[in-house]
Design an enzyme around this catalytic site. Structure first.
Site, PDB file in Angstrom:
ATOM      1  N   ALA A  65      42.743  48.976  38.984  1.00 34.89           N
ATOM      2  CA  ALA A  65      44.201  48.928  39.030  1.00 34.89           C
ATOM      3  C   ALA A  65      44.620  47.576  38.473  1.00 34.89           C
ATOM      4  O   ALA A  65      43.847  46.613  38.512  1.00 34.89           O
ATOM      5  CB  ALA A  65      44.663  49.082  40.475  1.00 34.89           C
ATOM      6  N   GLY A 108      39.885  50.847  40.789  1.00 37.93           N
ATOM      7  CA  GLY A 108      40.617  52.066  40.450  1.00 37.93           C
ATOM      8  C   GLY A 108      40.020  52.802  39.258  1.00 37.93           C
ATOM      9  O   GLY A 108      40.200  54.014  39.134  1.00 37.93           O
ATOM     10  N   GLU A 111      37.417  54.864  40.709  1.00 40.18           N
ATOM     11  CA  GLU A 111      38.087  55.902  41.511  1.00 40.18           C
ATOM     12  C   GLU A 111      38.707  56.983  40.622  1.00 40.18           C
ATOM     13  O   GLU A 111      38.650  58.171  40.940  1.00 40.18           O
ATOM     14  CB  GLU A 111      39.144  55.248  42.407  1.00 40.18           C
ATOM     15  N   GLU A 131      36.976  45.539  45.071  1.00 36.98           N
ATOM     16  CA  GLU A 131      38.246  45.146  45.701  1.00 36.98           C
ATOM     17  C   GLU A 131      38.057  44.132  46.821  1.00 36.98           C
ATOM     18  O   GLU A 131      38.933  43.305  47.075  1.00 36.98           O
ATOM     19  CB  GLU A 131      38.961  46.387  46.257  1.00 36.98           C
TER      20      GLU A 131
HETATM   21  C1  HXC Z   1      44.585  43.261  35.252  1.00 34.11           C
HETATM   22  C2  HXC Z   1      42.683  42.790  34.074  1.00 34.11           C
HETATM   23  C3  HXC Z   1      41.899  43.549  34.981  1.00 34.11           C
HETATM   24  C4  HXC Z   1      42.580  44.182  36.061  1.00 34.11           C
HETATM   25  C5  HXC Z   1      40.588  42.731  33.480  1.00 34.11           C
HETATM   26  N1  HXC Z   1      41.828  42.316  33.167  1.00 34.11           N
HETATM   27  N2  HXC Z   1      40.607  43.482  34.582  1.00 34.11           N
HETATM   28  N3  HXC Z   1      44.000  42.656  34.219  1.00 34.11           N
HETATM   29  N4  HXC Z   1      43.898  43.999  36.149  1.00 34.11           N
HETATM   30  N5  HXC Z   1      41.939  44.957  36.938  1.00 34.11           N
HETATM   31  C6  HXC Z   1      42.228  41.460  32.040  1.00 34.11           C
HETATM   32  C7  HXC Z   1      41.822  40.016  32.249  1.00 34.11           C
HETATM   33  O1  HXC Z   1      42.761  39.366  33.066  1.00 34.11           O
HETATM   34  C8  HXC Z   1      41.828  39.498  30.825  1.00 34.11           C
HETATM   35  O2  HXC Z   1      43.159  39.274  30.417  1.00 34.11           O
HETATM   36  C9  HXC Z   1      41.332  40.707  30.035  1.00 34.11           C
HETATM   37  O3  HXC Z   1      41.547  41.848  30.857  1.00 34.11           O
HETATM   38  C10 HXC Z   1      39.844  40.613  29.728  1.00 34.11           C
HETATM   39  O4  HXC Z   1      39.140  40.407  30.933  1.00 34.11           O
HETATM   40  P1  HXC Z   1      38.069  39.257  31.131  1.00 34.11           P
HETATM   41  O5  HXC Z   1      37.943  39.014  32.589  1.00 34.11           O
HETATM   42  O6  HXC Z   1      38.398  38.075  30.277  1.00 34.11           O
HETATM   43  O7  HXC Z   1      36.757  39.964  30.554  1.00 34.11           O
HETATM   44  P2  HXC Z   1      35.235  39.698  30.961  1.00 34.11           P
HETATM   45  O8  HXC Z   1      34.989  38.225  31.111  1.00 34.11           O
HETATM   46  O9  HXC Z   1      34.435  40.495  29.983  1.00 34.11           O
HETATM   47  O10 HXC Z   1      35.071  40.323  32.424  1.00 34.11           O
HETATM   48  C11 HXC Z   1      35.192  41.728  32.615  1.00 34.11           C
HETATM   49  C12 HXC Z   1      35.349  42.072  34.132  1.00 34.11           C
HETATM   50  C13 HXC Z   1      36.531  41.250  34.710  1.00 34.11           C
HETATM   51  C14 HXC Z   1      34.062  41.746  34.879  1.00 34.11           C
HETATM   52  C15 HXC Z   1      35.614  43.574  34.208  1.00 34.11           C
HETATM   53  O11 HXC Z   1      37.688  41.420  33.875  1.00 34.11           O
HETATM   54  C16 HXC Z   1      36.921  41.676  36.106  1.00 34.11           C
HETATM   55  O12 HXC Z   1      36.258  41.297  37.064  1.00 34.11           O
HETATM   56  N6  HXC Z   1      38.039  42.376  36.233  1.00 34.11           N
HETATM   57  C17 HXC Z   1      38.598  42.759  37.516  1.00 34.11           C
HETATM   58  C18 HXC Z   1      37.780  43.883  38.117  1.00 34.11           C
HETATM   59  C19 HXC Z   1      38.351  44.280  39.475  1.00 34.11           C
HETATM   60  O13 HXC Z   1      38.417  43.452  40.422  1.00 34.11           O
HETATM   61  N7  HXC Z   1      38.800  45.526  39.591  1.00 34.11           N
HETATM   62  C20 HXC Z   1      39.409  46.039  40.813  1.00 34.11           C
HETATM   63  C21 HXC Z   1      40.875  45.893  40.706  1.00 34.11           C
HETATM   64  S1  HXC Z   1      41.668  46.310  42.207  1.00 34.11           S
HETATM   65  P3  HXC Z   1      43.628  37.836  29.856  1.00 34.11           P
HETATM   66  O14 HXC Z   1      45.095  38.022  29.643  1.00 34.11           O
HETATM   67  O15 HXC Z   1      43.256  36.835  30.878  1.00 34.11           O
HETATM   68  O16 HXC Z   1      42.850  37.699  28.583  1.00 34.11           O
HETATM   69  C22 HXC Z   1      41.779  47.921  42.233  1.00 34.11           C
HETATM   70  C23 HXC Z   1      42.483  48.370  43.419  1.00 34.11           C
HETATM   71  C24 HXC Z   1      42.409  49.813  43.718  1.00 34.11           C
HETATM   72  O17 HXC Z   1      41.347  48.637  41.368  1.00 34.11           O
HETATM   73  C25 HXC Z   1      43.278  50.112  44.868  1.00 34.11           C
HETATM   74  C26 HXC Z   1      43.223  49.117  45.994  1.00 34.11           C
HETATM   75  C27 HXC Z   1      44.512  48.458  46.350  1.00 34.11           C
END
Ligand code: HXC
Length: 257
Positions: A65, A108, A111, A131
């Site tokens: 998400a 998400g 999911e 998360e």
């Molecule tokens: C918003 C995101 C994002 C996300 C990545 N980006 N994931 N933006 N929401 N979930 C954005 C980053 O901010 C970045 O933007 C760009 O995408 C590239 O990501 P990087 O981190 O620079 O890439 P990399 O170093 O290759 O790392 C990849 C990654 C990492 C390991 C997947 O991006 C990551 O950990 N993402 C978050 C994963 C996560 O926590 N997902 C769960 C979300 S919560 P910029 O602008 O900085 O370049 C969820 C909730 C479900 O899903 C319901 C519960 C409430």
């Protein structure tokens, strides 16, 4: 129809949705959810579409998400909006949906993939529910669907540590149906979808409905449900055609009736 965050195509009898927010690794924001549901509405209403494939890029199916969109929401806001409820519409579709997953399927994203009827994974796929590291837990069905798919021990470990699972472990654990070389992912998913779309559409939908009952009811109720639906299939022209074709040693010509 114009879409901003997804690409929507048809390939024969297959509807293809490609998540397309490369700058955010296909993070799932409200616009994307609305567009996915719009595209699914169109595919569900189109009798020419027999199966739907959802995919992302080689780097990410979806990295979760959209954290930036969620970060400052308050409890009264997310409660009043019933935040994420739109995902129930995605999960409750009647036509078969395949997730073709390469790269990250996190939070998400994992999911969403699990809402589909099954997952075909590329060798480079990485699944996870990270998360917990953001101070929350899965909120789009992850604690429930992951537990049903891979069992309590692994689901608990993944949700409590946030660790990622590679494609090979995901197949071994029952999260994905099949792993294919990354370059072959879309072709393999489309081939599988075409095979499903070539079957009788009502029979496919009844089969999906019956398998989904397994998550909801006891074994005896589930078997009773299956038997009733099986009996109902004898009211279709496609049952007569499928069995006649076998007896006559020819390919069936299903009419979706
Ligand atoms: C918003 C995101 C994002 C996300 C990545 N980006 N994931 N933006 N929401 N979930 C954005 C980053 O901010 C970045 O933007 C760009 O995408 C590239 O990501 P990087 O981190 O620079 O890439 P990399 O170093 O290759 O790392 C990849 C990654 C990492 C390991 C997947 O991006 C990551 O950990 N993402 C978050 C994963 C996560 O926590 N997902 C769960 C979300 S919560 P910029 O602008 O900085 O370049 C969820 C909730 C479900 O899903 C319901 C519960 C409430």
């Amino acid at each position: 129809m114009d879409y901003e965050t997804i690409i929507v195509e048809t390939r024969g009898k297959v509807g293809l949705i490609t998540l397309n927010r490369p700058q955010a690794l296909n993070a799932l924001n409200a616009t994307l959810l609305g567009e996915v549901n719009r595209a699914l509405d169109v595919f569900e209403a189109d009798r020419g579409i027999g199966c739907i494939v959802v995919t992302g890029s080689e780097k990410a199916f979806a990295a979760g998400a959209d954290i930036k969109e969620m970060a400052n929401l308050t409890y009264p806001q997310i409660y009043a909006d019933d935040h994420f409820a739109g995902w129930d519409r995605v999960a409750n579709r009647r036509k078969p949906m395949i997730a073709a997953v390469a790269g990250f399927a996190l939070g998400g994203g994992c999911e969403f993939a699990m809402m589909c009827d099954f997952i075909i994974a590329a060798e480079n796929a990485k699944f996870g529910q990270p998360e917990i590291k953001l101070g929350v837990m899965p909120g789009m069905g992850g604690t429930q669907r992951l537990t049903r798919l891979i069992g309590r021990a692994k689901a608990m470990e993944m949700c409590l540590t946030g660790r990622m699972m590679g494609a090979e472990e995901a197949e071994r654990s029952g999260l994905v149906a099949r792993v294919v070389p990354t370059a072959e992912l879309l072709n393999e998913a489309l081939k599988t979808a075409e095979a499903i779309a070539s079957m009788s559409q009502p029979i496919v939908m009844m089969t999906k409905e019956s398998i989904n009952r397994a998550d909801e009811v006891s074994l005896s109720e589930g078997v009773r449900f299956e038997r009733r639906v099986f009996h109902a299939m004898f009211a279709t022209a496609d049952q007569k055609e499928g069995m006649a074709a076998f007896v006559e040693k020819r390919a069936p010509r299903f009419s979706d009736r």
